[in-house]
Write a protein that holds these residues in place. Structure first.
Motif, PDB file in Angstrom:
ATOM      1  N   MET A 216     152.521 -66.569  -9.384  1.00 34.07           N
ATOM      2  CA  MET A 216     152.974 -67.949  -9.505  1.00 34.07           C
ATOM      3  C   MET A 216     152.314 -68.869  -8.475  1.00 34.07           C
ATOM      4  O   MET A 216     152.165 -70.070  -8.705  1.00 34.07           O
ATOM      5  CB  MET A 216     154.496 -68.010  -9.339  1.00 34.07           C
ATOM      6  CG  MET A 216     155.270 -67.276 -10.419  1.00 34.07           C
ATOM      7  SD  MET A 216     155.279 -68.163 -11.982  1.00 34.07           S
ATOM      8  CE  MET A 216     156.408 -69.499 -11.591  1.00 34.07           C
ATOM      9  N   GLY A 219     148.238 -68.669  -9.443  1.00 34.51           N
ATOM     10  CA  GLY A 219     147.975 -68.943 -10.851  1.00 34.51           C
ATOM     11  C   GLY A 219     146.941 -68.005 -11.451  1.00 34.51           C
ATOM     12  O   GLY A 219     146.350 -68.303 -12.485  1.00 34.51           O
ATOM     13  N   HIS A 235     144.467 -69.685 -14.084  1.00 33.40           N
ATOM     14  CA  HIS A 235     145.057 -70.362 -15.239  1.00 33.40           C
ATOM     15  C   HIS A 235     144.227 -71.551 -15.703  1.00 33.40           C
ATOM     16  O   HIS A 235     144.147 -71.844 -16.896  1.00 33.40           O
ATOM     17  CB  HIS A 235     146.464 -70.846 -14.896  1.00 33.40           C
ATOM     18  CG  HIS A 235     146.487 -71.930 -13.850  1.00 33.40           C
ATOM     19  ND1 HIS A 235     146.557 -73.259 -14.166  1.00 33.40           N
ATOM     20  CD2 HIS A 235     146.428 -71.853 -12.496  1.00 33.40           C
ATOM     21  CE1 HIS A 235     146.548 -73.978 -13.053  1.00 33.40           C
ATOM     22  NE2 HIS A 235     146.470 -73.150 -12.029  1.00 33.40           N
ATOM     23  N   ASP A 236     143.574 -72.252 -14.765  1.00 36.39           N
ATOM     24  CA  ASP A 236     142.841 -73.448 -15.147  1.00 36.39           C
ATOM     25  C   ASP A 236     141.459 -73.155 -15.731  1.00 36.39           C
ATOM     26  O   ASP A 236     140.737 -74.075 -16.123  1.00 36.39           O
ATOM     27  CB  ASP A 236     142.722 -74.421 -13.961  1.00 36.39           C
ATOM     28  CG  ASP A 236     142.130 -73.766 -12.718  1.00 36.39           C
ATOM     29  OD1 ASP A 236     141.662 -72.614 -12.811  1.00 36.39           O
ATOM     30  OD2 ASP A 236     142.133 -74.416 -11.654  1.00 36.39           O
ATOM     31  N   THR A 248     148.349 -73.136 -17.821  1.00 37.59           N
ATOM     32  CA  THR A 248     148.837 -74.146 -16.878  1.00 37.59           C
ATOM     33  C   THR A 248     150.223 -74.624 -17.306  1.00 37.59           C
ATOM     34  O   THR A 248     151.145 -74.740 -16.488  1.00 37.59           O
ATOM     35  CB  THR A 248     147.864 -75.336 -16.823  1.00 37.59           C
ATOM     36  OG1 THR A 248     146.571 -74.867 -16.416  1.00 37.59           O
ATOM     37  CG2 THR A 248     148.349 -76.378 -15.824  1.00 37.59           C
ATOM     38  N   GLU A 249     150.379 -74.872 -18.595  1.00 34.71           N
ATOM     39  CA  GLU A 249     151.674 -75.305 -19.122  1.00 34.71           C
ATOM     40  C   GLU A 249     152.720 -74.207 -18.974  1.00 34.71           C
ATOM     41  O   GLU A 249     153.880 -74.478 -18.632  1.00 34.71           O
ATOM     42  CB  GLU A 249     151.528 -75.716 -20.587  1.00 34.71           C
ATOM     43  CG  GLU A 249     150.661 -76.946 -20.791  1.00 34.71           C
ATOM     44  CD  GLU A 249     150.494 -77.298 -22.260  1.00 34.71           C
ATOM     45  OE1 GLU A 249     151.068 -76.584 -23.120  1.00 34.71           O
ATOM     46  OE2 GLU A 249     149.784 -78.279 -22.550  1.00 34.71           O
ATOM     47  N   LEU A 251     152.831 -71.777 -16.714  1.00 32.67           N
ATOM     48  CA  LEU A 251     153.233 -71.647 -15.315  1.00 32.67           C
ATOM     49  C   LEU A 251     154.165 -72.784 -14.896  1.00 32.67           C
ATOM     50  O   LEU A 251     155.124 -72.563 -14.151  1.00 32.67           O
ATOM     51  CB  LEU A 251     151.992 -71.622 -14.420  1.00 32.67           C
ATOM     52  CG  LEU A 251     151.185 -70.318 -14.440  1.00 32.67           C
ATOM     53  CD1 LEU A 251     149.860 -70.509 -13.731  1.00 32.67           C
ATOM     54  CD2 LEU A 251     151.972 -69.179 -13.800  1.00 32.67           C
ATOM     55  N   THR A 252     153.898 -73.967 -15.400  1.00 35.01           N
ATOM     56  CA  THR A 252     154.767 -75.105 -15.088  1.00 35.01           C
ATOM     57  C   THR A 252     156.179 -74.869 -15.603  1.00 35.01           C
ATOM     58  O   THR A 252     157.173 -75.099 -14.898  1.00 35.01           O
ATOM     59  CB  THR A 252     154.199 -76.402 -15.700  1.00 35.01           C
ATOM     60  OG1 THR A 252     152.913 -76.658 -15.132  1.00 35.01           O
ATOM     61  CG2 THR A 252     155.118 -77.579 -15.420  1.00 35.01           C
ATOM     62  N   LEU A 253     156.282 -74.393 -16.840  1.00 39.44           N
ATOM     63  CA  LEU A 253     157.588 -74.094 -17.416  1.00 39.44           C
ATOM     64  C   LEU A 253     158.301 -72.998 -16.630  1.00 39.44           C
ATOM     65  O   LEU A 253     159.505 -73.084 -16.367  1.00 39.44           O
ATOM     66  CB  LEU A 253     157.428 -73.657 -18.874  1.00 39.44           C
ATOM     67  CG  LEU A 253     157.065 -74.738 -19.885  1.00 39.44           C
ATOM     68  CD1 LEU A 253     156.771 -74.108 -21.238  1.00 39.44           C
ATOM     69  CD2 LEU A 253     158.204 -75.749 -20.019  1.00 39.44           C
ATOM     70  N   LYS A 255     157.982 -72.220 -13.503  1.00 42.10           N
ATOM     71  CA  LYS A 255     158.445 -72.717 -12.208  1.00 42.10           C
ATOM     72  C   LYS A 255     159.720 -73.549 -12.364  1.00 42.10           C
ATOM     73  O   LYS A 255     160.563 -73.594 -11.476  1.00 42.10           O
ATOM     74  CB  LYS A 255     157.347 -73.539 -11.550  1.00 42.10           C
ATOM     75  CG  LYS A 255     156.170 -72.703 -11.053  1.00 42.10           C
ATOM     76  CD  LYS A 255     155.042 -73.573 -10.516  1.00 42.10           C
ATOM     77  CE  LYS A 255     153.857 -72.713 -10.067  1.00 42.10           C
ATOM     78  NZ  LYS A 255     152.722 -73.547  -9.594  1.00 42.10           N
ATOM     79  N   GLU A 256     159.846 -74.183 -13.513  1.00 42.47           N
ATOM     80  CA  GLU A 256     161.008 -75.040 -13.753  1.00 42.47           C
ATOM     81  C   GLU A 256     162.262 -74.258 -14.129  1.00 42.47           C
ATOM     82  O   GLU A 256     163.368 -74.579 -13.682  1.00 42.47           O
ATOM     83  CB  GLU A 256     160.691 -76.050 -14.866  1.00 42.47           C
ATOM     84  CG  GLU A 256     159.665 -77.093 -14.475  1.00 42.47           C
ATOM     85  CD  GLU A 256     159.294 -77.995 -15.631  1.00 42.47           C
ATOM     86  OE1 GLU A 256     159.759 -77.711 -16.773  1.00 42.47           O
ATOM     87  OE2 GLU A 256     158.549 -78.971 -15.433  1.00 42.47           O
ATOM     88  N   TYR A 262     157.418 -69.691 -24.901  1.00 44.61           N
ATOM     89  CA  TYR A 262     156.343 -70.680 -24.998  1.00 44.61           C
ATOM     90  C   TYR A 262     155.522 -70.363 -26.239  1.00 44.61           C
ATOM     91  O   TYR A 262     155.167 -69.205 -26.486  1.00 44.61           O
ATOM     92  CB  TYR A 262     155.473 -70.622 -23.748  1.00 44.61           C
ATOM     93  CG  TYR A 262     154.339 -71.610 -23.725  1.00 44.61           C
ATOM     94  CD1 TYR A 262     154.562 -72.977 -23.850  1.00 44.61           C
ATOM     95  CD2 TYR A 262     153.027 -71.168 -23.559  1.00 44.61           C
ATOM     96  CE1 TYR A 262     153.518 -73.889 -23.811  1.00 44.61           C
ATOM     97  CE2 TYR A 262     151.969 -72.066 -23.516  1.00 44.61           C
ATOM     98  CZ  TYR A 262     152.225 -73.429 -23.646  1.00 44.61           C
ATOM     99  OH  TYR A 262     151.188 -74.329 -23.612  1.00 44.61           O
TER     100      TYR A 262
END
Length: 300
Positions: A216, A219, A235-236, A248-249, A251-253, A255-256, A262
């Motif tokens: 996390m 990435g 990831h990028d 990227t999306e 990992l963002t989810l 973290k939230e 997904y």
């Protein structure tokens, strides 16, 4: 003699990623209570084994010439399943399905849609072990495209009797079970688990299902059951076939919310088509652990 020496299946096709895009990967939902469930045979798998047992008994009792009955006797056809036979010398002897066009030919050098000489592999195993299974990608008469196929076979003298079936796609429930197993393994030993996840022939690869793990913080991939060469990639660097930054999306989810599902487009390594993929994921000790399954769409 035990006729019912019917093989254990496990569609273990390792994912071959094409280079038309830098790859991204998938995941699946978790049910931590369902962790040690054994392999559950599908209906098609059970029917294939039953049909093979019947065909083997027929050849054992009636002799080699009886393989001709597989061409016409409806007793040796079960829906989309049929019996075929070949000699240990490679001559194709009989078939109750579309492969009857091969009767009389040598199939030693016949290859699947990816160039695998699967008949040769079948013969080698039959001569050495007497029975077994082989996995390959064959043209499914339903859509004429190469689909994963598993064939069980048994040797009777100089004849190999076989029944193949197209495995069903992995389900959401199966993906969740695999993710649950992966989470339990991570709790027990993180490094050992990561090593096992990266084994493309290991127990954490189930047909078109596999585990991937990302750190996390960095990435980057720590494990990938279909393409271990992605380990260390960020990831990028990875886009979906429709050019979306899916990791990227993801990992963002993660973290939230720490867990979820997904959905995105990705290349199914078994069908070689871009399909919709649903990924279940969970976070443990700052690691994203995920498993995904594919859904065939009209466009694919």
């Amino acid at each position: 003699m035990n006729v019912l020496k019917l093989m254990v299946v496990g569609c273990a096709l390792s994912g071959m990623l094409t280079s038309f895009v830098v790859r991204a990967e998938s995941s699946t939902a978790v049910n931590v209570l369902e962790i040690t469930e054994p392999h559950v045979a599908s209906d098609a798998e059970k029917r294939a084994k039953t049909l093979l047992a019947k065909a083997v008994i027929h050849v054992q009792t009636e002799g080699d010439e009886s393989v001709k009955d597989f061409m016409s006797d409806p007793e040796y056809i079960d829906g989309e399943l049929y019996v075929f036979a070949l000699g240990i010398d490679g001559e194709f002897l009989a078939s109750g399905g579309s492969s009857m066009v091969l009767v009389g030919d040598s199939v030693l050098d016949t290859q699947d849609v990816y160039g695998k000489p699967f008949f040769r592999e079948m013969i080698t195993k039959a001569v050495h072990d007497g029975y077994g299974e082989v996995k390959y990608n064959w043209a499914n008469p339903t859509d004429r495209m190469g689909e994963p196929k598993t064939t069980f076979f048994e040797r009777v003298g100089d004849v190999i009797v076989a029944v193949g079936y197209y495995p069903e796609r992995s389900s959401a429930a199966e993906a969740k079970r695999l993710l649950a197993r992966a989470m339990k393994a991570m709790v027990e030993s993180e490094q050992k688990s990561i090593d096992e996840f990266n084994d493309t022939d290991g127990s954490f690869v189930e047909g078109d299902l596999y585990v991937f793990v990302m750190d996390m913080n960095s990435g980057k991939f720590l494990a990938h059951g279909a393409s271990p060469e992605l380990v260390g990639r960020s990831h990028d660097e990875i886009l979906s076939p429709d050019n979306k930054p899916i990791l990227t999306e993801l990992l963002t989810l993660a973290k939230e919310n720490g867990r979820g599902v997904y959905t995105y487009k990705w290349l199914n390594p078994q069908s070689n088509k871009v399909e919709t993929k649903h990924t279940y994921y969970r976070v443990i000790d700052n690691k994203l652990v995920a498993v995904g399954y594919y859904v065939k769409t009209a466009s694919s």
